[in-house]
Design a protein around this motif. Structure first.
Motif, PDB file in Angstrom:
ATOM      1  N   ARG A  62       0.685  -1.248  -0.018  1.00  0.00           N
ATOM      2  CA  ARG A  62       0.088   0.054   0.012  1.00  0.00           C
ATOM      3  C   ARG A  62       0.962   1.286   0.098  1.00  0.00           C
ATOM      4  O   ARG A  62       2.114   1.033   0.348  1.00  0.00           O
ATOM      5  CB  ARG A  62      -0.840   0.257   1.182  1.00  0.00           C
ATOM      6  N   PRO A  63       0.287   2.357  -0.505  1.00  0.00           N
ATOM      7  CA  PRO A  63       0.972   3.723  -0.232  1.00  0.00           C
ATOM      8  C   PRO A  63       1.083   4.083   1.043  1.00  0.00           C
ATOM      9  O   PRO A  63       0.362   3.612   1.894  1.00  0.00           O
ATOM     10  CB  PRO A  63      -0.066   4.761  -1.231  1.00  0.00           C
ATOM     11  N   LYS A  64       2.429   4.615   1.484  1.00  0.00           N
ATOM     12  CA  LYS A  64       2.619   5.243   2.713  1.00  0.00           C
ATOM     13  C   LYS A  64       2.713   6.862   2.857  1.00  0.00           C
ATOM     14  O   LYS A  64       3.348   7.338   1.686  1.00  0.00           O
ATOM     15  CB  LYS A  64       3.600   4.436   3.408  1.00  0.00           C
ATOM     16  N   GLU A  65       2.296   7.540   3.555  1.00  0.00           N
ATOM     17  CA  GLU A  65       2.576   8.730   3.813  1.00  0.00           C
ATOM     18  C   GLU A  65       3.869   9.279   3.570  1.00  0.00           C
ATOM     19  O   GLU A  65       5.060   8.597   4.138  1.00  0.00           O
ATOM     20  CB  GLU A  65       2.168   9.485   5.152  1.00  0.00           C
ATOM     21  N   LEU A  66       4.236  10.209   2.607  1.00  0.00           N
ATOM     22  CA  LEU A  66       5.605  10.738   2.801  1.00  0.00           C
ATOM     23  C   LEU A  66       6.208  11.383   4.078  1.00  0.00           C
ATOM     24  O   LEU A  66       5.348  11.997   4.789  1.00  0.00           O
ATOM     25  CB  LEU A  66       5.803  11.930   1.625  1.00  0.00           C
ATOM     26  N   THR A  67       7.243  11.207   4.532  1.00  0.00           N
ATOM     27  CA  THR A  67       7.796  11.568   5.780  1.00  0.00           C
ATOM     28  C   THR A  67       8.351  13.301   5.357  1.00  0.00           C
ATOM     29  O   THR A  67       8.485  13.324   4.361  1.00  0.00           O
ATOM     30  CB  THR A  67       9.088  10.853   6.249  1.00  0.00           C
ATOM     31  N   PRO A  68       8.199  13.976   6.582  1.00  0.00           N
ATOM     32  CA  PRO A  68       8.843  15.225   6.446  1.00  0.00           C
ATOM     33  C   PRO A  68      10.333  15.345   5.899  1.00  0.00           C
ATOM     34  O   PRO A  68      10.712  16.150   5.030  1.00  0.00           O
ATOM     35  CB  PRO A  68       8.881  15.910   7.686  1.00  0.00           C
ATOM     36  N   GLU A  69      11.285  14.351   6.123  1.00  0.00           N
ATOM     37  CA  GLU A  69      12.641  14.047   5.707  1.00  0.00           C
ATOM     38  C   GLU A  69      12.534  13.979   4.059  1.00  0.00           C
ATOM     39  O   GLU A  69      13.436  14.342   3.274  1.00  0.00           O
ATOM     40  CB  GLU A  69      13.344  13.005   6.225  1.00  0.00           C
ATOM     41  N   LEU A  70      11.398  13.282   3.638  1.00  0.00           N
ATOM     42  CA  LEU A  70      11.392  12.958   2.079  1.00  0.00           C
ATOM     43  C   LEU A  70      10.959  14.327   1.335  1.00  0.00           C
ATOM     44  O   LEU A  70      11.473  14.432   0.308  1.00  0.00           O
ATOM     45  CB  LEU A  70      10.348  11.590   1.683  1.00  0.00           C
ATOM     46  N   LYS A  71       9.970  14.857   2.068  1.00  0.00           N
ATOM     47  CA  LYS A  71       9.594  16.062   1.394  1.00  0.00           C
ATOM     48  C   LYS A  71      10.555  17.185   1.179  1.00  0.00           C
ATOM     49  O   LYS A  71      10.347  18.039   0.622  1.00  0.00           O
ATOM     50  CB  LYS A  71       8.139  16.766   2.256  1.00  0.00           C
ATOM     51  N   ALA A  72      11.486  17.535   2.195  1.00  0.00           N
ATOM     52  CA  ALA A  72      12.247  18.567   2.538  1.00  0.00           C
ATOM     53  C   ALA A  72      12.845  18.966   1.351  1.00  0.00           C
ATOM     54  O   ALA A  72      12.962  19.999   0.776  1.00  0.00           O
ATOM     55  CB  ALA A  72      13.042  18.488   3.749  1.00  0.00           C
ATOM     56  N   PRO A  73      13.714  18.066   0.805  1.00  0.00           N
ATOM     57  CA  PRO A  73      14.538  18.257  -0.335  1.00  0.00           C
ATOM     58  C   PRO A  73      13.746  18.490  -1.647  1.00  0.00           C
ATOM     59  O   PRO A  73      14.271  19.127  -2.529  1.00  0.00           O
ATOM     60  CB  PRO A  73      15.531  17.055  -0.358  1.00  0.00           C
ATOM     61  N   MET A  74      12.589  17.990  -1.487  1.00  0.00           N
ATOM     62  CA  MET A  74      11.858  18.082  -2.904  1.00  0.00           C
ATOM     63  C   MET A  74      11.118  19.617  -2.954  1.00  0.00           C
ATOM     64  O   MET A  74      11.048  20.012  -4.141  1.00  0.00           O
ATOM     65  CB  MET A  74      10.680  17.080  -3.055  1.00  0.00           C
ATOM     66  N   LEU A  75      11.093  20.114  -1.785  1.00  0.00           N
ATOM     67  CA  LEU A  75      10.518  21.518  -1.823  1.00  0.00           C
ATOM     68  C   LEU A  75      11.276  22.657  -2.568  1.00  0.00           C
ATOM     69  O   LEU A  75      10.978  23.404  -2.786  1.00  0.00           O
ATOM     70  CB  LEU A  75      10.235  21.970  -0.393  1.00  0.00           C
ATOM     71  N   LEU A  76      12.914  22.156  -2.489  1.00  0.00           N
ATOM     72  CA  LEU A  76      13.561  22.972  -3.334  1.00  0.00           C
ATOM     73  C   LEU A  76      13.398  23.182  -4.885  1.00  0.00           C
ATOM     74  O   LEU A  76      13.604  24.094  -5.341  1.00  0.00           O
ATOM     75  CB  LEU A  76      14.937  22.405  -3.088  1.00  0.00           C
ATOM     76  N   TYR A  77      12.715  22.102  -5.310  1.00  0.00           N
ATOM     77  CA  TYR A  77      12.475  21.859  -6.808  1.00  0.00           C
ATOM     78  C   TYR A  77      10.848  22.183  -7.139  1.00  0.00           C
ATOM     79  O   TYR A  77      10.387  21.757  -8.085  1.00  0.00           O
ATOM     80  CB  TYR A  77      12.990  20.537  -7.321  1.00  0.00           C
ATOM     81  N   LEU A  78      10.054  22.567  -5.868  1.00  0.00           N
ATOM     82  CA  LEU A  78       8.618  22.720  -6.148  1.00  0.00           C
ATOM     83  C   LEU A  78       8.315  24.206  -6.879  1.00  0.00           C
ATOM     84  O   LEU A  78       8.792  25.162  -6.535  1.00  0.00           O
ATOM     85  CB  LEU A  78       7.929  23.083  -4.886  1.00  0.00           C
ATOM     86  N   ILE A  79       7.524  23.973  -8.060  1.00  0.00           N
ATOM     87  CA  ILE A  79       7.447  24.983  -9.081  1.00  0.00           C
ATOM     88  C   ILE A  79       5.938  24.866  -9.349  1.00  0.00           C
ATOM     89  O   ILE A  79       5.580  23.843  -9.909  1.00  0.00           O
ATOM     90  CB  ILE A  79       8.353  24.983 -10.385  1.00  0.00           C
ATOM     91  N   GLU A  80       5.221  25.918  -9.197  1.00  0.00           N
ATOM     92  CA  GLU A  80       3.837  25.921  -9.441  1.00  0.00           C
ATOM     93  C   GLU A  80       3.689  25.681 -10.781  1.00  0.00           C
ATOM     94  O   GLU A  80       4.240  26.416 -11.555  1.00  0.00           O
ATOM     95  CB  GLU A  80       3.164  27.440  -8.746  1.00  0.00           C
ATOM     96  N   PRO A  81       2.595  25.271 -11.172  1.00  0.00           N
ATOM     97  CA  PRO A  81       2.274  25.018 -12.667  1.00  0.00           C
ATOM     98  C   PRO A  81       1.987  26.285 -13.197  1.00  0.00           C
ATOM     99  O   PRO A  81       1.582  27.232 -12.849  1.00  0.00           O
ATOM    100  CB  PRO A  81       1.146  24.089 -12.675  1.00  0.00           C
ATOM    101  N   ALA A  82       2.117  26.526 -14.604  1.00  0.00           N
ATOM    102  CA  ALA A  82       1.842  27.605 -15.536  1.00  0.00           C
ATOM    103  C   ALA A  82       0.216  27.975 -15.375  1.00  0.00           C
ATOM    104  O   ALA A  82      -0.455  26.918 -15.587  1.00  0.00           O
ATOM    105  CB  ALA A  82       2.375  27.573 -16.970  1.00  0.00           C
ATOM    106  N   GLU A  83      -0.033  28.976 -15.555  1.00  0.00           N
ATOM    107  CA  GLU A  83      -1.555  29.444 -15.568  1.00  0.00           C
ATOM    108  C   GLU A  83      -2.038  29.529 -16.992  1.00  0.00           C
ATOM    109  O   GLU A  83      -1.327  30.018 -17.856  1.00  0.00           O
ATOM    110  CB  GLU A  83      -1.720  30.589 -14.811  1.00  0.00           C
TER     111      GLU A  83
END
Length: 147
Positions: free
Chosen positions: A126-147
């Motif tokens: 089953r899927p499991k919740e992303l941990t804060p440790e997994l999310k943190a480095p990905m936030l550096l590459y978070l770019i909102e989609p184009a409108e």
């Protein structure tokens, strides 16, 4: 899936500045008899980009699975072209991450890719919740989609 970005948009400029980049070595075996890269190789290039992204952001690749992959082909890639995969995060959910990628050949967009990866527990299947440790480095590459 529409073209991710108009080349002159501010969102595209953010991708240029914030996306993870992976250079791809085009192999002879990636091509057809005319020297064009086979469409199936685009999926491999996407995977190489995602794996490099995961390694560089400290993710355990064995716990993330691909749930969705969509490729919009924009231009041909030829043997000898300089190929770059740009990878960024569009959305971080409870157990999944929506990623976008652009494959560039000699600086021109060859494909736009959308994918969803899921944090997965093989013991429970089953899927499991992303941990804060997994999310943190990905936030550096978070770019909102184009409108």
């Amino acid at each position: 899936m529409p073209h991710c970005f108009n080349v002159k948009s501010r969102s595209f400029e953010r991708v240029l500045n914030n996306a993870h980049e992976t250079e791809i070595q085009v192999r002879f075996s990636d091509t057809d008899a005319l020297g064009h890269v086979n469409n199936a190789s685009f999926a491999q290039y996407s995977e190489i980009g995602r794996l490099a992204f995961g390694t560089d952001t400290g993710q355990q690749v064995k716990s993330l699975i691909l749930a969705r992959l969509a490729i919009d082909f924009r231009a041909q890639i030829n043997l000898g072209d300089r190929v770059i995969v740009r990878t960024w995060v569009e959305r971080i959910g409870r157990s999944s991450v929506t990623m976008k990628q652009t494959i560039l050949a000699n600086g021109n967009i060859a494909a736009d890719i959308g994918c969803v990866i899921v944090h997965f527990d093989y013991a429970t299947n089953r899927p499991k919740e992303l941990t804060p440790e997994l999310k943190a480095p990905m936030l550096l590459y978070l770019i909102e989609p184009a409108e």
